[in-house]
Design a protein around this motif. Sequence first.
Motif, PDB file in Angstrom:
ATOM      1  N   PHE A 205      -2.386   5.119  -9.642  1.00  0.00           N
ATOM      2  CA  PHE A 205      -1.639   6.361  -9.847  1.00  0.00           C
ATOM      3  C   PHE A 205      -2.154   7.101 -11.079  1.00  0.00           C
ATOM      4  O   PHE A 205      -2.315   8.324 -11.065  1.00  0.00           O
ATOM      5  CB  PHE A 205      -0.148   6.073 -10.035  1.00  0.00           C
ATOM      6  CG  PHE A 205       0.553   5.562  -8.803  1.00  0.00           C
ATOM      7  CD1 PHE A 205      -0.006   5.695  -7.551  1.00  0.00           C
ATOM      8  CD2 PHE A 205       1.785   4.944  -8.911  1.00  0.00           C
ATOM      9  CE1 PHE A 205       0.643   5.227  -6.414  1.00  0.00           C
ATOM     10  CE2 PHE A 205       2.451   4.481  -7.791  1.00  0.00           C
ATOM     11  CZ  PHE A 205       1.881   4.612  -6.546  1.00  0.00           C
TER      12      PHE A 205
ATOM     13  N   LYS B 267      12.110   4.022   0.032  1.00  0.00           N
ATOM     14  CA  LYS B 267      11.431   4.538  -1.146  1.00  0.00           C
ATOM     15  C   LYS B 267      10.298   5.456  -0.695  1.00  0.00           C
ATOM     16  O   LYS B 267       9.720   5.253   0.380  1.00  0.00           O
ATOM     17  CB  LYS B 267      10.889   3.399  -2.017  1.00  0.00           C
ATOM     18  CG  LYS B 267      11.972   2.596  -2.715  1.00  0.00           C
ATOM     19  CD  LYS B 267      11.368   1.574  -3.671  1.00  0.00           C
ATOM     20  CE  LYS B 267      12.447   0.842  -4.438  1.00  0.00           C
ATOM     21  NZ  LYS B 267      11.875  -0.163  -5.386  1.00  0.00           N
ATOM     22  N   PRO B 268       9.964   6.439  -1.508  1.00  0.00           N
ATOM     23  CA  PRO B 268       8.900   7.368  -1.116  1.00  0.00           C
ATOM     24  C   PRO B 268       7.535   6.695  -1.079  1.00  0.00           C
ATOM     25  O   PRO B 268       7.272   5.743  -1.826  1.00  0.00           O
ATOM     26  CB  PRO B 268       8.959   8.452  -2.197  1.00  0.00           C
ATOM     27  CG  PRO B 268       9.591   7.791  -3.378  1.00  0.00           C
ATOM     28  CD  PRO B 268      10.564   6.811  -2.811  1.00  0.00           C
ATOM     29  N   ASN B 269       6.674   7.203  -0.214  1.00  0.00           N
ATOM     30  CA  ASN B 269       5.286   6.735  -0.118  1.00  0.00           C
ATOM     31  C   ASN B 269       5.187   5.231   0.121  1.00  0.00           C
ATOM     32  O   ASN B 269       4.318   4.557  -0.414  1.00  0.00           O
ATOM     33  CB  ASN B 269       4.508   7.110  -1.388  1.00  0.00           C
ATOM     34  CG  ASN B 269       4.468   8.602  -1.610  1.00  0.00           C
ATOM     35  OD1 ASN B 269       4.110   9.358  -0.707  1.00  0.00           O
ATOM     36  ND2 ASN B 269       4.863   9.035  -2.797  1.00  0.00           N
ATOM     37  N   SER B 270       6.094   4.705   0.928  1.00  0.00           N
ATOM     38  CA  SER B 270       6.114   3.261   1.160  1.00  0.00           C
ATOM     39  C   SER B 270       6.410   2.945   2.621  1.00  0.00           C
ATOM     40  O   SER B 270       7.108   1.978   2.920  1.00  0.00           O
ATOM     41  CB  SER B 270       7.159   2.611   0.242  1.00  0.00           C
ATOM     42  OG  SER B 270       6.940   1.224   0.152  1.00  0.00           O
ATOM     43  N   PHE B 271       5.853   3.759   3.512  1.00  0.00           N
ATOM     44  CA  PHE B 271       6.199   3.645   4.924  1.00  0.00           C
ATOM     45  C   PHE B 271       5.834   2.280   5.505  1.00  0.00           C
ATOM     46  O   PHE B 271       6.693   1.572   6.046  1.00  0.00           O
ATOM     47  CB  PHE B 271       5.514   4.756   5.730  1.00  0.00           C
ATOM     48  CG  PHE B 271       5.713   4.633   7.208  1.00  0.00           C
ATOM     49  CD1 PHE B 271       6.939   4.911   7.788  1.00  0.00           C
ATOM     50  CD2 PHE B 271       4.662   4.232   8.033  1.00  0.00           C
ATOM     51  CE1 PHE B 271       7.132   4.781   9.159  1.00  0.00           C
ATOM     52  CE2 PHE B 271       4.840   4.109   9.402  1.00  0.00           C
ATOM     53  CZ  PHE B 271       6.076   4.382   9.963  1.00  0.00           C
TER      54      PHE B 271
ATOM     55  N   ARG C 254       0.857  -1.180   0.000  1.00  0.00           N
ATOM     56  CA  ARG C 254       0.000   0.000   0.000  1.00  0.00           C
ATOM     57  C   ARG C 254       0.895   1.233   0.000  1.00  0.00           C
ATOM     58  O   ARG C 254       1.963   1.234   0.608  1.00  0.00           O
ATOM     59  CB  ARG C 254      -0.918   0.032   1.228  1.00  0.00           C
ATOM     60  CG  ARG C 254      -1.929  -1.097   1.302  1.00  0.00           C
ATOM     61  CD  ARG C 254      -2.990  -0.994   0.228  1.00  0.00           C
ATOM     62  NE  ARG C 254      -4.035  -1.988   0.397  1.00  0.00           N
ATOM     63  CZ  ARG C 254      -3.986  -3.216  -0.107  1.00  0.00           C
ATOM     64  NH1 ARG C 254      -2.915  -3.603  -0.799  1.00  0.00           N
ATOM     65  NH2 ARG C 254      -4.982  -4.061   0.082  1.00  0.00           N
ATOM     66  N   CYS C 255       0.465   2.278  -0.677  1.00  0.00           N
ATOM     67  CA  CYS C 255       1.239   3.523  -0.731  1.00  0.00           C
ATOM     68  C   CYS C 255       0.819   4.439   0.416  1.00  0.00           C
ATOM     69  O   CYS C 255      -0.364   4.743   0.558  1.00  0.00           O
ATOM     70  CB  CYS C 255       1.015   4.236  -2.065  1.00  0.00           C
ATOM     71  SG  CYS C 255       1.750   3.388  -3.457  1.00  0.00           S
ATOM     72  N   ASN C 256       1.785   4.876   1.205  1.00  0.00           N
ATOM     73  CA  ASN C 256       1.479   5.801   2.292  1.00  0.00           C
ATOM     74  C   ASN C 256       2.768   6.342   2.892  1.00  0.00           C
ATOM     75  O   ASN C 256       3.846   5.792   2.670  1.00  0.00           O
ATOM     76  CB  ASN C 256       0.628   5.122   3.371  1.00  0.00           C
ATOM     77  CG  ASN C 256       1.191   3.782   3.799  1.00  0.00           C
ATOM     78  OD1 ASN C 256       2.311   3.692   4.281  1.00  0.00           O
ATOM     79  ND2 ASN C 256       0.407   2.725   3.621  1.00  0.00           N
ATOM     80  N   THR C 257       2.656   7.424   3.633  1.00  0.00           N
ATOM     81  CA  THR C 257       3.752   7.933   4.445  1.00  0.00           C
ATOM     82  C   THR C 257       3.334   7.822   5.907  1.00  0.00           C
ATOM     83  O   THR C 257       2.157   7.567   6.216  1.00  0.00           O
ATOM     84  CB  THR C 257       4.080   9.404   4.127  1.00  0.00           C
ATOM     85  OG1 THR C 257       3.021  10.237   4.631  1.00  0.00           O
ATOM     86  CG2 THR C 257       4.230   9.627   2.627  1.00  0.00           C
TER      87      THR C 257
ATOM     88  N   ASP D 177       0.414  10.261   6.693  1.00  0.00           N
ATOM     89  CA  ASP D 177      -0.940  10.144   6.149  1.00  0.00           C
ATOM     90  C   ASP D 177      -1.517   8.729   6.183  1.00  0.00           C
ATOM     91  O   ASP D 177      -2.656   8.510   5.780  1.00  0.00           O
ATOM     92  CB  ASP D 177      -0.984  10.677   4.710  1.00  0.00           C
ATOM     93  CG  ASP D 177      -0.147   9.858   3.735  1.00  0.00           C
ATOM     94  OD1 ASP D 177       0.148   8.676   4.015  1.00  0.00           O
ATOM     95  OD2 ASP D 177       0.226  10.405   2.682  1.00  0.00           O
ATOM     96  N   VAL D 178      -0.754   7.757   6.661  1.00  0.00           N
ATOM     97  CA  VAL D 178      -1.248   6.382   6.622  1.00  0.00           C
ATOM     98  C   VAL D 178      -2.468   6.230   7.528  1.00  0.00           C
ATOM     99  O   VAL D 178      -2.473   6.682   8.675  1.00  0.00           O
ATOM    100  CB  VAL D 178      -0.146   5.378   7.011  1.00  0.00           C
ATOM    101  CG1 VAL D 178       0.352   5.595   8.438  1.00  0.00           C
ATOM    102  CG2 VAL D 178      -0.631   3.946   6.832  1.00  0.00           C
TER     103      VAL D 178
END
Length: 253
Positions: free
Chosen positions: A194, A143-147, A89-92, A95-96
Motif C-alpha cells: 500500500f 471489509k473493502p478490497n477483500s472480496f 490478497r486485496c481485490n474487489t 477487478d480481481v
Amino acid sequence: MKTVFVSGGAKGIGGATVRKFYSEGYNVLFTDMDEAKAQELIGSLEDKSRIAFQKADVKSLEQMQSAAAAAVKRFGAINALVCNAGIHRCNTMLDVDPAEFDLVVKTNIYGTFHTLRSVVPYIVEAGGGSVVLNDSDQWFVGKPNSFAYGLTKGAIGQITRSLAVDLGPKGIRVNAVCAGTIHTDLVTNLFKDFARVENKTVDEYWQAENALYARGYAGEPEEVAELIFFLSSDKASFCTGGHYLCDGGLVAR
C-alpha cells in the motif's frame, strides 16, 4: 502426551500456536512452505523430541496426507488440529484477476479441506479430540478490497458449523477463531505494498489500523494462540460449532 497438527506453523499466528502447544507439553508437527522460518523456530526450542516439521503445500491433498501420516509415525497419534494456513490478497469482485481469485480459493478453502481430510481420520482413530480453524473477523463483517479473502473466510465459518454437527458424535469438537488484524509479517508486507502505491509509510498504516481497536492497538500472534489453545483444551469441553472473536472490540463498533 497429546499431539497437535498445525498447518502454516512457521511464523505469525501459526508460529505462536506451535510455541504455545509446545510450552503446554504437547508433541507438535507443523507444516509450512517457508522451510527457513520453520527451522529457525525449531532451533529456538529446547526439546527437539517433541517438535517436527514437514514442508507441505495445503493446496496439495497428497502432501497434506503425507504430513499427517508423518505425524502419526513420529508421535503415535493426532489429538488436535489447527488449520491455520491461508493467504490474503486485496481485490474487489470487479477487478480481481481470475488467477488470483483461484489462488486464494485453492489455498484457503481447498487447503483447509485438504488439511481436514488428511488429519481428522486420525483424530477419530485416536478416540476424539479438537479441531480449530483460523477464520477471520470477516466471518462477521465485510471489509473493502477483500472480496476473495472474505469469501473464503465466510466458507470456513460454515465449514466450522457443518463439521461440528458431523463430528460431534465422533467425539470431536470444532471451533473457529476469528481474529482481527494481528501484527504479523503478512500484514506488514501488505502495508508495504500500500505504502509504495500511495506514497505513505508503513507506520502510518499501522497507526490508522491501531486506531480501529478499543484498546488502541491491534493484536499480537500470542494473543490469538492463547484462544486457539483454550478451544483445543479440555477446558473448552462444551464449546463446539462456535466462532470466537479475538478482535480487540473491532466488531463491537
